[in-house]
Design a protein around this motif. Structure first.
Motif, PDB file in Angstrom:
ATOM      1  N   GLU B 540      86.661  69.263  73.350  1.00 46.31           N
ATOM      2  CA  GLU B 540      85.273  68.935  73.064  1.00 46.31           C
ATOM      3  C   GLU B 540      84.419  68.984  74.326  1.00 46.31           C
ATOM      4  N   ALA B 544      82.344  72.635  74.882  1.00 50.00           N
ATOM      5  CA  ALA B 544      81.143  72.173  74.176  1.00 50.00           C
ATOM      6  C   ALA B 544      80.088  73.279  74.153  1.00 50.00           C
ATOM      7  N   ASP B 621      78.498  60.424  77.574  1.00 46.10           N
ATOM      8  CA  ASP B 621      77.764  61.601  77.128  1.00 46.10           C
ATOM      9  C   ASP B 621      77.330  62.468  78.284  1.00 46.10           C
ATOM     10  N   SER B 624      80.029  64.600  79.673  1.00 46.96           N
ATOM     11  CA  SER B 624      80.424  65.765  78.889  1.00 46.96           C
ATOM     12  C   SER B 624      79.370  66.856  79.000  1.00 46.96           C
ATOM     13  N   LYS B 738      72.295  64.203  73.067  1.00 49.58           N
ATOM     14  CA  LYS B 738      72.663  64.961  71.871  1.00 49.58           C
ATOM     15  C   LYS B 738      72.282  64.148  70.652  1.00 49.58           C
ATOM     16  N   ASN B 739      71.847  64.824  69.610  1.00 48.30           N
ATOM     17  CA  ASN B 739      71.458  64.079  68.424  1.00 48.30           C
ATOM     18  C   ASN B 739      71.782  64.875  67.179  1.00 48.30           C
ATOM     19  N   SER B 740      71.567  64.235  66.023  1.00 44.10           N
ATOM     20  CA  SER B 740      72.047  64.814  64.766  1.00 44.10           C
ATOM     21  C   SER B 740      71.401  66.158  64.466  1.00 44.10           C
ATOM     22  N   GLN B 773      75.040  66.265  67.852  1.00 42.30           N
ATOM     23  CA  GLN B 773      76.090  65.266  67.702  1.00 42.30           C
ATOM     24  C   GLN B 773      75.578  64.242  66.718  1.00 42.30           C
ATOM     25  N   ARG B 774      76.422  63.876  65.782  1.00 46.06           N
ATOM     26  CA  ARG B 774      75.958  62.982  64.742  1.00 46.06           C
ATOM     27  C   ARG B 774      75.670  61.607  65.301  1.00 46.06           C
TER      28      ARG B 774
END
Lengths: 438, 916
Positions: B540, B544, B621, B624, B738-740, B773-774
């Motif tokens: 991951e 990514a 986060d 990554s 990162k977001n949904s 990312q959820r």
């Protein structure tokens, strides 16, 4: 502002050094020599920053002229000023060369003292400078004369002195155009523009007011319109006369710019003698006097065939002159066989080119040259990059279509009128960078 | 007889000889001797020993001799202060001379002699000369005040010279005015307090504008440069200044033209509201700028550096003038390189074909630097003008075929960038690239190639062999290649673990055990630990999704750009650096900024947002993101003063240029402008009121309020920043976690300094191309805002309606089949209360919010609306709204394959329906 001004010869020896500001030390002279003149190839900008000191340089004929500063000066002004210095020096002693500079170093110091004060450029007009900085130093002048000099140096019409008298009032206008062209091998115009200038030689008495008229599209349309709707977008006005679309123009400082902006009229009191009245640029409807059609064929690794067709494209009654076509050849050329129908052609090994010269050529004619180029076998894999074929010429018309409509002279105080002035107008079209890729 | 002979004396005892010649009675001999002295001085010989003898020659009627002696004095007075006193009397006497040229010469020279004792005697003559009847003396005296200020600022202020200088601004002679302005500007800039000592006001500006028409070209430059420091009091004044300056654009002197452009650019900032006026003005700017390109090459160079800035600030001005920037065969190299830069900036879909064929031509030139830049430019075009990407790539392939070493290397570097911009599109050319592996000898090209191999390891059959071949000389590689190799091998291992275990162990041991480079060791250890503890996590992290690179990575930072616009034509604009970067001490002057265009605040106090208290919670986060993006350090260099460093690897995203917002309007200001001048056609989509996201006490004095909106398909984050601290804030930057929905800033934040007590509105355009990312709740967006004080974190909720896209209509039949196909488990019901209006008005309102009514039926007195909408991530949502006339509540059924969005859609419905 400019902190110091240095002149070097090609070896980097100082010929002139004048420091205007306290923040510039003697070491600056050496810094430039070491980092710029001796570094030769590595310096790739006319502005160099060495240890927080900025050097502006121009190089003309083996002479380096450098302006030095530690401040955030107006860079365009510094370069314009350096170019102006060259112009002033040339008008005083001709060619810029080491010898001339050494011969006139006292004069140059005197000039530098006058035209640059604390790093601020002052009046640099050569006509005015020559009234009080003479090669022999100033002669003792009467009080009136002195006052006249100073009022002229600082005056509103700093470019002309009063009391000029000629028996014959005469003026010459030269419209000089440089045609620039970049054409693809297929004959497509990649870019073309005309850089023109109007040079005036005036021998007029008194303080004459001149008004200059050209066939500029904006002016002609305004005249032709007479209150009706706008004219269509062609290059002909109602009267049927051709007009020229000027992209941009610049004027000598004697032209009243605000008047040009508002009324689009060019009015001025000219300096005495020769000066450049205006410069202009056009890109539309340029008549290209010559067309070069290249045909290059590589026959194996050791032979090349080149055929160049030259067409003249103007009125048959006119004559083009000083025509020269330069056809580049590869670096490994060993021999060239040439056949040309007109003029003389020669292979010049030192220039890596075939130079084809034609003294005269009338309009609407065509001629050609064929060449067989023998090449040496080389092991370098790198392909030869073909530089474009360039050409030079001179034609007796203005390729942009620029026309002088009138130049009127008014001198209210003296008793001569516009009709008494003898006027000469001449058009010359020359090649600028006139290139065809092959 | 010429003067050059003075350069050639090299005899010993020369000084002694000169001494006797200087004391010769004959005038001519004396003059000869002084000339020799000056010549020696010029070439750097020390002739200070002759000081008394030279000064003795000063008393003379011969002006030429006098000037030479003065020249000597200026050079050596400092080293012989006691002797210099001897000259004072002559100076004072000369200042009274009937000849104005001599008076001026004396005062000019005295100002250049920096000896305290002489300076004392300067004041009286200077005072007289400032009032001299002759303008030539006055203009010289004006400059002398600046000289004196440089020696002793106190003296100038105490003796009232500033006032006298100010009076000269109204002098009848234009040249006196020009020199006075120049002197005043210099004094103002070097004032120790940073505040100008003499402020220009409306009346003096008028006088200057009048003098402008009459003075020399240099005087015009002085006047225009000082006008550029003046802030007009209102728009009318700005407009009249513009009108009076525009004629200068036709001046033959490039410095006059550029200084006029500088003033106009600044005034246009103030007049930004008057689009018509600015439009015509912009049109007038283009021709003179183009004309500058026919001046001497040195002037062209300055012009091009400035045009580079102007094009960044106002891309429209020269958009039709591409051809004039085509490189000429015999342009000096510095002109060629600058032209290339501008060509790339002007490249657009309209002219790309022409540009590409030119660039291809340039790539076959001889100058290596130029060729490299041309190749790089082709790559930049591919990234900038999307439809041309294919043609660019094939051009690059052609160039690779030439096998010219540096062309190939440069091409590979740019192809890597193209891969990052258009993933999964051009990978077919990888095999061609691999053929040239052996010829690469520059670190940047090698690193790029290694990156490509690692990134596409699954498509390159012999990736392991290729990487293995690199590993042989691992120790000799450049650090950036080593880092890339390490990452590439790990990627390869994660993608094809079967046969590559030995390889990865080898590289890890090389990196961690045999290397002295701490970066390499650290990265090696991180990978090692990741791989050994949690391979899934490693996957991951390492594999990514990378943020897409944006088109213009070489744009100047907006605040720097604005500052440089204020310095057009000056050295700063040539270096593209603020003056402070190359000027020492106080003379660097105060920082110049374009006049601000500000908006007002609106208040709303709704404490819904949560402030993320500390940075630790985000660290995972951040880490990554950093490693995952694994950016090869091949990005074009960052602007020199950029101090943005937020979230590590996000740097390139922040520096990335603004996207093309359709109309080609300068994106950096559209948002702001629209807001201030109410240009935006009042947003039809429902926009929630601003809420407080970051209270001042959590933001060290910075308060952030904000909301989201969608206008013309563009999502924006509308922010209000308030500075409640005592200090100005600057260096703003923003970054999202990162977001949904992959929401990310579409352009780096571009906001000027925020003064204490000031509130600035800022509309940040967003896109949804960011990493996904959820989040829980789904619409949460974590934001980091940086300024010069600190980095702050907060989370806010994105109203889901801004993510409804414009093409969310479904065909009736498709709607029906889809509705049927979605299992009933994915159906959710909801009741909306307090509905106003009937089915039609509701439906219309919905359409504004990109909820589209597909069909309407009337069943048993109830209105049934069938609606669809589509989210940015292509999730379809189908809805059935049951309305009963006269009843204020309605039933809503929702069906979607991703039913988790349902609650947010219901919230959106509530918001839309209730908002009238």
């Amino acid at each position: 502002m400019i902190g110091g001004l240095f002149v070097y010869n090609h070896k980097g020896e100082v010929l002139i050094s004048r420091v205007y500001r306290d923040d510039i030390g003697r070491n600056a002279v050496d810094a430039f020599r070491v980092n710029v003149i001796h570094a030769r190839q590595q310096v790739r900008s006319p502005v160099t920053n060495i240890a927080r000191t900025s050097f502006f340089h121009i190089k003309r004929a083996n002479i380096w002229i450098a302006a030095v500063t530690k401040q955030n000066v107006n860079a365009a002004m510094v370069f314009e000023f350096l170019l102006k210095i060259i112009e002033v020096m040339q008008s005083y002693f001709g060619k810029i060369s080491e010898e001339n500079i050494k011969n006139n170093f006292v004069l140059i110091y005197e000039l530098l003292d006058e035209i640059l004060d604390f790093g601020y450029p002052q009046n640099t007009d050569t006509g005015v400078l020559k009234t009080f900085i003479t090669q022999q130093g100033i002669k003792s002048a009467t009080k009136e004369e002195q006052a006249q000099i100073t009022s002229q140096v600082t005056g509103q019409i700093g470019w002309r002195r009063e009391g000029i008298k000629y028996r014959r009032n005469e003026l010459f206008l030269d419209v000089l155009e440089y045609v620039n062209l970049l054409m693809s091998p297929q004959g497509q115009v990649l870019s073309a523009h005309v850089a023109g200038k109007v040079v005036m030689k005036s021998y007029l008495s008194g303080m004459p007011e001149c008004k200059f008229g050209i066939n500029d599209k904006i002016v002609m349309e305004a005249k032709g319109k007479g209150g009706l709707g706008s004219t269509s977008d062609t290059d002909q006005t109602r009267s049927g006369k051709p007009v020229v679309v000027i992209d941009d123009c610049q004027f000598h400082q004697c032209v009243k710019l605000s008047k040009f902006e508002t009324e689009h009229s060019i009015s001025f009191i000219p300096p005495d003698g020769e000066f450049e009245l205006m410069r202009y640029r056009t890109t539309k409807d340029i008549s290209l006097p010559f067309r070069v059609i290249p045909l290059v064929r590589e026959v194996g690794r050791t032979k090349m065939e080149v055929k160049v067709v030259l067409k003249s494209n103007f009125k048959p009654s006119l004559l083009g002159q000083k025509i020269e076509v330069k056809i580049p050849t590869p670096l490994n050329t060993s021999g060239v066989q040439l056949i040309c129908l007109k003029g003389k052609a020669k292979y010049k090994a030192s220039e890596n080119a075939i130079v084809w010269k034609i003294k005269r050529m009338a309009g609407m004619k065509e001629t050609q040259l064929s060449a067989e180029i023998e090449l040496l076998e080389t092991d370098t894999k790198k392909k030869w990059t073909r530089p474009p074929i360039s050409m030079n010429f001179e034609v007796p018309f203005a390729p942009s279509g620029f026309k002088v409509r009138y130049l009127k002279v008014f001198e209210p105080k003296l008793n001569y009128s516009d009709h008494d002035v003898i006027k000469w107008v001449r058009y010359i079209g020359r090649s600028g960078l006139y290139e065809t890729r092959c | 007889m010429t003067d050059s002979k003075y350069f050639t004396t090299t005899k010993k005892g020369e000084i002694f000889e000169l001494k006797s010649e200087l004391n010769n009675d004959k005038k001519e001999k004396k003059k000869e001797a002084v000339k020799k002295v000056i010549a020696s001085m010029t070439v750097g010989k020390d002739v200070s020993a002759l000081f008394p003898d030279v000064v003795n020659c000063m008393q003379t009627d011969n002006l030429e001799l006098k000037k030479l002696v003065y020249l000597y004095l200026m050079n050596y007075a400092k080293s012989q202060p006691d002797m210099a006193i001897m000259a004072v009397n002559t100076f004072v006497k000369d200042c009274e001379d009937p000849n104005p040229l001599i008076r001026a010469l004396a005062v000019r020279t005295m100002g250049c002699i920096r000896v305290d004792k002489i300076t004392e005697y300067l004041c009286e003559p200077l005072r007289k000369c400032l009032k001299d009847e002759d303008p030539y003396v006055r203009k010289t005296a004006a400059v002398c005040v600046a000289k004196l200020y440089d020696i002793s600022s106190g003296l100038v202020e105490d003796q009232g010279f500033l006032e006298q200088l100010k009076e000269l601004l109204s002098d009848s002679n234009p040249m006196v005015v020009a020199n006075a302005v120049a002197a005043l500007s210099e004094i103002n800039e070097s004032s120790p307090t940073g505040q100008p000592l003499v402020e220009l006001n409306h009346a003096t500006i008028n006088k200057l504008l009048t003098a402008l028409n009459e003075c020399t070209e240099w005087g015009q430059v002085f006047i225009l440069d000082s006008l550029s420091n003046y802030n007009p009091k209102d728009e009318r004044e700005a407009q009249s200044i513009c009108e009076r300056i525009t004629p200068r654009l036709a001046h033959a002197n490039a410095a006059v033209v550029l200084s006029a452009v500088k003033v106009l650019m600044k005034m246009m900032e103030i007049l930004a509201g008057d689009t018509e006026f600015c439009g015509t003005l912009s049109k007038k700017l283009a021709p003179p700028l183009v004309t500058l390109l026919s001046s001497e090459p040195e002037v062209q160079y300055v012009a091009l550096r400035n045009i580079n800035l102007i094009v960044q600030k106002k891309p429209d001005i020269l958009k039709h003038e591409m051809k004039v920037f085509f490189v000429k065969y015999n342009d000096p190299i510095y002109v060629k390189l600058e032209k290339l830069d501008i060509m790339i900036r002007l490249a657009s879909q309209a002219n790309i074909a022409q540009v590409l064929s030119e660039l291809k031509e340039y790539a076959t030139e001889v100058d290596v630097d130029f060729v490299r830049k041309a190749v790089r430019a082709i790559g930049r075009c591919a990234i900038k003008v999307e439809p041309s990407a294919e043609r660019c790539v094939s051009t690059l392939l052609d160039l690779i075929q030439t096998k010219v070493n540096y062309v190939v290397q440069e091409a590979i570097v740019v192809i890597k960038d193209i891969f990052r911009k258009y993933p999964n599109k051009y990978e077919s050319i990888i095999s061609t690239l691999c053929e040239n592996l052996d010829t690469l000898d520059e670190p940047e090209a090698r690193a790029s190639m290694v990156w490509i191999i690692g990134e596409y390891a699954e498509r390159i059959d012999n990736a392991d062999e290729l990487l293995d071949s690199f590993l042989e000389g691992f120790a000799d590689e450049n650090a950036q290649v080593q880092l890339q190799l390490l990452t590439a091998v790990v990627k390869l291992f994660l993608k094809r673990p079967a046969h590559t275990q030995a390889l990865v162990q080898h590289v890890l041991s090389l990196a961690t055990q045999d290397s002295d480079n701490p970066d390499l060791r650290d990265r090696g250890f991180i990978y090692w630990r990741l791989l050994s503890t949690d391979p899934a996590a490693a996957k991951e992290v390492v594999l990514a999704d990378k943020p897409l690179i944006s088109e213009e990575t070489d744009l100047l930072e907006p605040t720097l750009l604005d500052e440089l616009i204020c310095h057009i034509s000056s050295l700063a604009s040539v270096y593209h650096k603020p003056p402070t970067a190359f000027v020492e001490g106080r003379s660097a002057g105060i920082r110049k900024t374009l006049p601000a265009r500000q908006g007002s605040v609106e208040e709303a106090a709704n404490q819904e947002a949560t402030v993320i208290p500390n940075q630790e919670s985000l660290i995972g986060d951040l880490l990554s993101m950093d490693i995952g993006s694994a950016v090869p350090p091949a990005q074009p260099q960052a602007p020199p003063t950029s101090n943005v460093d937020l979230l590590g690897g996000g740097l390139d995203v922040l520096l990335g240029g603004p996207p093309d917002l359709g109309g080609g309007v300068a994106p950096s200001t559209t948002g702001l402008l629209g807001d201030i001048f109410g240009l935006s056609s009042a947003p039809t989509m429902h926009t929630p009121p601003k809420t407080c996201w970051l209270p001042a006490d959590k933001g060290k004095g910075m308060e952030i309020m904000g909301t989201f909106s969608r206008r013309n398909g563009q999502i924006t984050m509308d922010l209000s920043f308030t500075n409640k601290a005592m200090q100005a804030m600057s260096g703003f930057a923003i970054q999202f976690n990162k977001n949904s929905f992959g929401i990310a800033p579409a352009a780096p934040m571009n906001m000027g300094a925020l003064q204490p007590g000031q509130t600035l509105e800022y509309n940040l355009p967003l896109n949804t191309n960011g990493p996904v990312q959820r989040m829980e709740p789904l619409t949460t967006l974590q934001v980091a805002v940086k300024n010069n004080v600190d980095v702050f974190y907060y989370a806010c909720q994105v109203p889901i309606q801004v993510l409804f896209i414009e093409d969310g209509t479904l065909d009736k039949r498709v709607f029906l089949t889809t509705w049927r196909d979605i299992p009933s488990a994915n159906e959710v019901q909801y009741t909306i209360n307090d509905i106003k209006g009937n089915a039609d008005s509701v439906s219309a309102k919905m359409t504004h919010n990109n909820i589209f009514t597909i069909a309407k039926r009337n069943v048993e007195g109830q209105d049934m609306l069938y609606q669809s909408l589509k989210l940015t991530n292509n999730i379809w949502v189908l809805l059935e709204l049951k309305l009963q006339p006269g009843v204020s509540h309605a039933t809503l059924s929702l069906k979607s394959r991703s039913v988790e969005v349902a609650p947010y859609v219901f919230q959106a419905y509530d918001a839309v329906v209730k908002n009238c």
